[in-house]
Design a protein around this motif. Sequence first.
Motif, PDB file in Angstrom:
ATOM      1  N   ALA A  30     -21.011  73.256 127.226  1.00 49.41           N
ATOM      2  CA  ALA A  30     -21.278  73.948 126.788  1.00 49.41           C
ATOM      3  C   ALA A  30     -21.254  72.542 125.483  1.00 49.41           C
ATOM      4  O   ALA A  30     -21.854  73.354 124.374  1.00 49.41           O
ATOM      5  CB  ALA A  30     -20.014  74.728 125.718  1.00 49.41           C
ATOM      6  N   LEU A  31     -21.081  71.198 125.579  1.00 46.99           N
ATOM      7  CA  LEU A  31     -21.333  69.887 125.227  1.00 46.99           C
ATOM      8  C   LEU A  31     -22.584  69.641 125.392  1.00 46.99           C
ATOM      9  O   LEU A  31     -22.261  67.809 125.173  1.00 46.99           O
ATOM     10  CB  LEU A  31     -19.515  69.889 124.810  1.00 46.99           C
ATOM     11  N   GLY A  32     -22.993  70.185 126.662  1.00 44.37           N
ATOM     12  CA  GLY A  32     -24.064  69.184 127.497  1.00 44.37           C
ATOM     13  C   GLY A  32     -24.120  68.697 128.102  1.00 44.37           C
ATOM     14  O   GLY A  32     -24.139  67.301 128.460  1.00 44.37           O
ATOM     15  N   GLY A  33     -22.508  68.340 128.947  1.00 44.07           N
ATOM     16  CA  GLY A  33     -21.822  67.756 130.076  1.00 44.07           C
ATOM     17  C   GLY A  33     -21.350  66.413 129.445  1.00 44.07           C
ATOM     18  O   GLY A  33     -20.699  65.517 130.427  1.00 44.07           O
ATOM     19  N   ARG A  34     -20.490  66.612 127.438  1.00 40.82           N
ATOM     20  CA  ARG A  34     -19.998  65.254 127.097  1.00 40.82           C
ATOM     21  C   ARG A  34     -18.954  65.732 127.128  1.00 40.82           C
ATOM     22  O   ARG A  34     -18.852  66.785 127.376  1.00 40.82           O
ATOM     23  CB  ARG A  34     -20.737  65.028 125.859  1.00 40.82           C
ATOM     24  N   THR A  35     -17.848  64.856 127.313  1.00 37.80           N
ATOM     25  CA  THR A  35     -16.335  65.289 127.042  1.00 37.80           C
ATOM     26  C   THR A  35     -16.562  64.893 125.428  1.00 37.80           C
ATOM     27  O   THR A  35     -17.050  64.932 124.839  1.00 37.80           O
ATOM     28  CB  THR A  35     -15.777  63.592 127.219  1.00 37.80           C
ATOM     29  N   ILE A  36     -15.314  65.167 125.220  1.00 38.00           N
ATOM     30  CA  ILE A  36     -14.547  65.383 123.498  1.00 38.00           C
ATOM     31  C   ILE A  36     -14.949  64.165 122.758  1.00 38.00           C
ATOM     32  O   ILE A  36     -15.985  63.672 122.237  1.00 38.00           O
ATOM     33  CB  ILE A  36     -13.268  66.365 123.495  1.00 38.00           C
ATOM     34  N   ASP A  37     -13.976  62.678 123.737  1.00 36.50           N
ATOM     35  CA  ASP A  37     -14.813  61.784 123.049  1.00 36.50           C
ATOM     36  C   ASP A  37     -16.414  61.273 123.328  1.00 36.50           C
ATOM     37  O   ASP A  37     -16.170  61.491 121.864  1.00 36.50           O
ATOM     38  CB  ASP A  37     -13.904  60.383 123.913  1.00 36.50           C
ATOM     39  N   GLU A  38     -17.317  61.351 123.724  1.00 37.51           N
ATOM     40  CA  GLU A  38     -18.121  61.369 123.513  1.00 37.51           C
ATOM     41  C   GLU A  38     -19.290  62.080 122.437  1.00 37.51           C
ATOM     42  O   GLU A  38     -19.781  61.892 121.888  1.00 37.51           O
ATOM     43  CB  GLU A  38     -19.159  61.752 125.031  1.00 37.51           C
ATOM     44  N   ALA A  39     -19.078  63.941 122.771  1.00 36.40           N
ATOM     45  CA  ALA A  39     -19.687  64.778 121.458  1.00 36.40           C
ATOM     46  C   ALA A  39     -18.656  63.513 120.322  1.00 36.40           C
ATOM     47  O   ALA A  39     -19.875  63.905 119.092  1.00 36.40           O
ATOM     48  CB  ALA A  39     -18.759  65.625 121.984  1.00 36.40           C
ATOM     49  N   ILE A  40     -17.522  63.675 119.915  1.00 36.20           N
ATOM     50  CA  ILE A  40     -16.881  62.927 118.431  1.00 36.20           C
ATOM     51  C   ILE A  40     -17.863  61.614 118.573  1.00 36.20           C
ATOM     52  O   ILE A  40     -18.671  61.824 117.164  1.00 36.20           O
ATOM     53  CB  ILE A  40     -15.605  62.994 118.441  1.00 36.20           C
ATOM     54  N   ALA A  41     -18.178  60.975 118.791  1.00 33.84           N
ATOM     55  CA  ALA A  41     -19.147  59.734 119.124  1.00 33.84           C
ATOM     56  C   ALA A  41     -20.167  59.632 118.795  1.00 33.84           C
ATOM     57  O   ALA A  41     -20.787  59.084 118.142  1.00 33.84           O
ATOM     58  CB  ALA A  41     -18.756  58.652 120.367  1.00 33.84           C
ATOM     59  N   GLN A  42     -20.911  60.739 119.041  1.00 32.54           N
ATOM     60  CA  GLN A  42     -22.267  61.625 119.298  1.00 32.54           C
ATOM     61  C   GLN A  42     -22.547  62.175 117.311  1.00 32.54           C
ATOM     62  O   GLN A  42     -23.692  63.168 117.160  1.00 32.54           O
ATOM     63  CB  GLN A  42     -22.891  61.778 120.649  1.00 32.54           C
ATOM     64  N   GLY A  43     -21.586  62.076 116.594  1.00 31.37           N
ATOM     65  CA  GLY A  43     -21.532  63.335 115.762  1.00 31.37           C
ATOM     66  C   GLY A  43     -21.454  64.911 116.260  1.00 31.37           C
ATOM     67  O   GLY A  43     -21.804  65.771 114.656  1.00 31.37           O
ATOM     68  N   VAL A  44     -21.996  65.094 117.109  1.00 30.92           N
ATOM     69  CA  VAL A  44     -21.009  66.994 117.344  1.00 30.92           C
ATOM     70  C   VAL A  44     -19.825  67.319 116.584  1.00 30.92           C
ATOM     71  O   VAL A  44     -19.001  66.533 116.396  1.00 30.92           O
ATOM     72  CB  VAL A  44     -20.823  67.304 118.535  1.00 30.92           C
ATOM     73  N   ASP A  45     -19.888  68.364 115.803  1.00 28.80           N
ATOM     74  CA  ASP A  45     -19.374  68.714 114.665  1.00 28.80           C
ATOM     75  C   ASP A  45     -18.292  69.460 115.106  1.00 28.80           C
ATOM     76  O   ASP A  45     -17.757  70.103 116.475  1.00 28.80           O
ATOM     77  CB  ASP A  45     -19.871  70.196 114.150  1.00 28.80           C
ATOM     78  N   THR A  46     -17.098  68.981 114.582  1.00 23.93           N
ATOM     79  CA  THR A  46     -15.874  69.173 115.162  1.00 23.93           C
ATOM     80  C   THR A  46     -15.234  70.915 116.142  1.00 23.93           C
ATOM     81  O   THR A  46     -14.939  71.507 116.447  1.00 23.93           O
ATOM     82  CB  THR A  46     -14.694  68.653 114.688  1.00 23.93           C
ATOM     83  N   ALA A  47     -16.128  71.615 114.540  1.00 24.76           N
ATOM     84  CA  ALA A  47     -15.985  73.017 114.764  1.00 24.76           C
ATOM     85  C   ALA A  47     -16.807  73.359 116.771  1.00 24.76           C
ATOM     86  O   ALA A  47     -15.980  74.751 117.104  1.00 24.76           O
ATOM     87  CB  ALA A  47     -16.279  74.217 113.763  1.00 24.76           C
ATOM     88  N   THR A  48     -17.793  72.593 116.697  1.00 24.88           N
ATOM     89  CA  THR A  48     -18.151  73.186 117.427  1.00 24.88           C
ATOM     90  C   THR A  48     -17.728  72.323 118.949  1.00 24.88           C
ATOM     91  O   THR A  48     -17.696  73.485 120.429  1.00 24.88           O
ATOM     92  CB  THR A  48     -19.834  72.731 118.141  1.00 24.88           C
ATOM     93  N   ILE A  49     -16.810  71.507 118.763  1.00 25.79           N
ATOM     94  CA  ILE A  49     -16.001  70.921 119.972  1.00 25.79           C
ATOM     95  C   ILE A  49     -15.239  72.323 120.486  1.00 25.79           C
ATOM     96  O   ILE A  49     -14.649  72.400 121.417  1.00 25.79           O
ATOM     97  CB  ILE A  49     -15.941  69.781 119.781  1.00 25.79           C
ATOM     98  N   TRP A  50     -14.544  72.292 118.737  1.00 30.70           N
ATOM     99  CA  TRP A  50     -13.864  73.386 119.633  1.00 30.70           C
ATOM    100  C   TRP A  50     -13.772  74.484 120.000  1.00 30.70           C
ATOM    101  O   TRP A  50     -12.998  75.311 120.623  1.00 30.70           O
ATOM    102  CB  TRP A  50     -13.223  73.811 117.627  1.00 30.70           C
ATOM    103  N   ARG A  51     -14.516  74.825 119.649  1.00 32.83           N
ATOM    104  CA  ARG A  51     -15.909  76.442 120.516  1.00 32.83           C
ATOM    105  C   ARG A  51     -15.528  76.136 121.865  1.00 32.83           C
ATOM    106  O   ARG A  51     -14.822  76.965 122.893  1.00 32.83           O
ATOM    107  CB  ARG A  51     -16.901  76.411 119.769  1.00 32.83           C
ATOM    108  N   ALA A  52     -16.529  75.274 122.348  1.00 36.50           N
ATOM    109  CA  ALA A  52     -16.244  74.823 123.674  1.00 36.50           C
ATOM    110  C   ALA A  52     -14.775  74.523 124.046  1.00 36.50           C
ATOM    111  O   ALA A  52     -14.901  74.945 125.919  1.00 36.50           O
ATOM    112  CB  ALA A  52     -17.258  72.825 123.879  1.00 36.50           C
TER     113      ALA A  52
END
Length: 66
Positions: A30-52
Amino acid sequence: MRLTDFWERLEQSFGSAYAHSIAADHAFTALGGRTIDEAIAQGVDTATIWRAVVSAYPDRVPSRLR
């Protein structure tokens, strides 16, 4: 969702050590194959990460944290 709230939820759901392991090692579809750490570093909204996280681990996340 603030970043501190995100980490608190993740640690409450998985425990401190395992939460940080998941953040570094698990690639979420759901994060395009990224890890949480990568998604945070790339500016993905934390609510989106949490839903994943909730979607990937529905049995681990308590309903009160969803």
